[in-house]
Design a protein around this motif. Sequence first.
Motif, PDB file in Angstrom:
ATOM      1  N   ARG A  14       0.840  -1.202   0.000  1.00 32.08           N
ATOM      2  CA  ARG A  14       0.000   0.000   0.000  1.00 32.08           C
ATOM      3  C   ARG A  14       0.874   1.251   0.000  1.00 32.08           C
ATOM      4  N   SER A  15       1.943   1.204   0.782  1.00 30.47           N
ATOM      5  CA  SER A  15       2.783   2.394   0.839  1.00 30.47           C
ATOM      6  C   SER A  15       3.540   2.587  -0.492  1.00 30.47           C
ATOM      7  N   SER A  16       3.893   1.474  -1.181  1.00 33.30           N
ATOM      8  CA  SER A  16       4.510   1.615  -2.512  1.00 33.30           C
ATOM      9  C   SER A  16       3.536   2.271  -3.483  1.00 33.30           C
ATOM     10  N   LEU A  17       2.270   1.871  -3.400  1.00 34.47           N
ATOM     11  CA  LEU A  17       1.261   2.461  -4.299  1.00 34.47           C
ATOM     12  C   LEU A  17       1.089   3.953  -4.016  1.00 34.47           C
ATOM     13  N   GLU A  18       1.078   4.304  -2.714  1.00 34.62           N
ATOM     14  CA  GLU A  18       0.946   5.721  -2.356  1.00 34.62           C
ATOM     15  C   GLU A  18       2.134   6.504  -2.909  1.00 34.62           C
ATOM     16  N   GLY A  21       1.776   6.884  -6.591  1.00 31.86           N
ATOM     17  CA  GLY A  21       0.752   7.896  -6.850  1.00 31.86           C
ATOM     18  C   GLY A  21       1.337   9.297  -6.737  1.00 31.86           C
ATOM     19  N   HIS A  22       2.138   9.506  -5.709  1.00 26.41           N
ATOM     20  CA  HIS A  22       2.649  10.862  -5.508  1.00 26.41           C
ATOM     21  C   HIS A  22       3.786  11.195  -6.471  1.00 26.41           C
ATOM     22  N   GLU A  23       4.566  10.195  -6.853  1.00 22.95           N
ATOM     23  CA  GLU A  23       5.595  10.419  -7.887  1.00 22.95           C
ATOM     24  C   GLU A  23       4.917  10.843  -9.198  1.00 22.95           C
ATOM     25  N   VAL A  24       3.865  10.104  -9.545  1.00 23.06           N
ATOM     26  CA  VAL A  24       3.152  10.383 -10.800  1.00 23.06           C
ATOM     27  C   VAL A  24       2.517  11.770 -10.743  1.00 23.06           C
ATOM     28  N   ARG A  25       1.968  12.093  -9.579  1.00 26.04           N
ATOM     29  CA  ARG A  25       1.334  13.400  -9.417  1.00 26.04           C
ATOM     30  C   ARG A  25       2.356  14.526  -9.593  1.00 26.04           C
TER      31      ARG A  25
END
Lengths: 227, 251
Positions: A14-18, A21-25
């Motif tokens: 879950r923390s990898s996905l977060e 998400g923030h890298e992509v953002r």
Amino acid sequence: MVMGLFFNELASLRSSLETMGHEVRNMLEEAVKALVSGDGERAKKVIESDRAINNLENAIVDKAINLIATNQPVAGDLRFLASSLRLATELERVGDLGSNLGRRTLGLKELENQGAATNPFPEKLSHMAERTMAMLDLTLKAFDDRNPVLAEEVLNMDDEIDELNRIIKATVLEAVYEDGHKVAWGLEIINTAAHLERLGDHATNLAEETIYMARGKNVRHHHIHIL
Amino acid sequence: MVEQVIIEAKDVSFFYGQFQALRNINLEIMSKEVTAFIGPSGCGKSTFLKLLNRMNDFVVGARLAGDILIYGSSVYGREADPVDIRRRVGMVFQRPNPFPKSIYDNICYGPRLVGVRKPADLDIVVEKALRAAALWDEVKDLLGKSAFELSGGQQQRVCIARALALEPDILLMDEPTSALDPIATAKVEEWIKSAGMSIVIVTHNMQQAARISDRTAFFYMGELVEFGPTLELFTSPKEVRTENYITGRFG
């Protein structure tokens, strides 16, 4: 795997996905800044950063597949793992669109350098970029907070993006009809708007996954009818 | 065939002396389906299974409240005959328990008790039951051999065939694969899945319940917490206690 270890692995996924998400953002934010300000150097950096996003996708997918294979998850754990496969793919595509926006920035820059016929950067397009960023921010917040109500708000924002896309396309076509020399410029602008419109679709898909994870209800492809 | 309710539990509570093992259980089991009971040890799932064919009758100090109906008639009513009920509701246990007899005599044991005597008739019963238990091809030339000479998985299927020889309406299975190796387990699971009969199975193996059953009931501390289609229960359970149990967060 011992259950405690499995739960730790889920938390780490879950923390990898977060993180992804923030890298992509952040990448998207840079892409939009480069686009609106016509900053070619910034756009090049954005294009380069796509590779790191692709690596994050691979790592997440591998981890999720391993956890499914070794733990036979069920219920909420299974939904999370199935969703994480789709989320990583969606985020990777958002990264691709960021990279495409970088290319459009370079394309517009090139036209400017060639002294080709262009119009000023359309204000509506800046507005559309802002709104898609807002949509992406909201969908990531919904995921981080595991908040399906917030995710539903994202689904309602997509119509506005589609409408902006239509307006921009019509305005550009009008300009091109008036002056045929502006075709190359018009194509770059129409493609840019199309990338942003796709971005809105991916933000919607991300939101749908958050709803699925939280409620076990698949709202993909038919959310308009059931909300 | 149209599905119908084959077993109906009405407000069933069960006590071992002062201890209440089951609390107001209400559920309906459909015909031609596999129904799995899951839950931690001591949750009441085996107790409930045994109530379905009166296997708890001789437990000292035990007391039942409520009623269980099979095809609409009470299992515990005045008219009910436990022998007839056990013929209609067969049972297979945790460990294979063939009789110390030949394979053939194991299968014939029940039919002989209810009066089938002619060798030709018994031959038919044996072949039919062994075919139904997916064991015929493996043992058709060994029928005179002791059932003890078979592998664990084959012995368990002898026990299934022995139960099927009486053509029961329902088969109860109490952890039928817990003493078997993975290959023998797969054989028995395959049989359960393809049998097309009404089966109620108690299992500690949640993946097994997910693989082979149509509906799953989750018992916890004597309560029926959730009962529903297996796919739904294992992907989106409605009750937090079910979610916590099946994902290993307690139990």
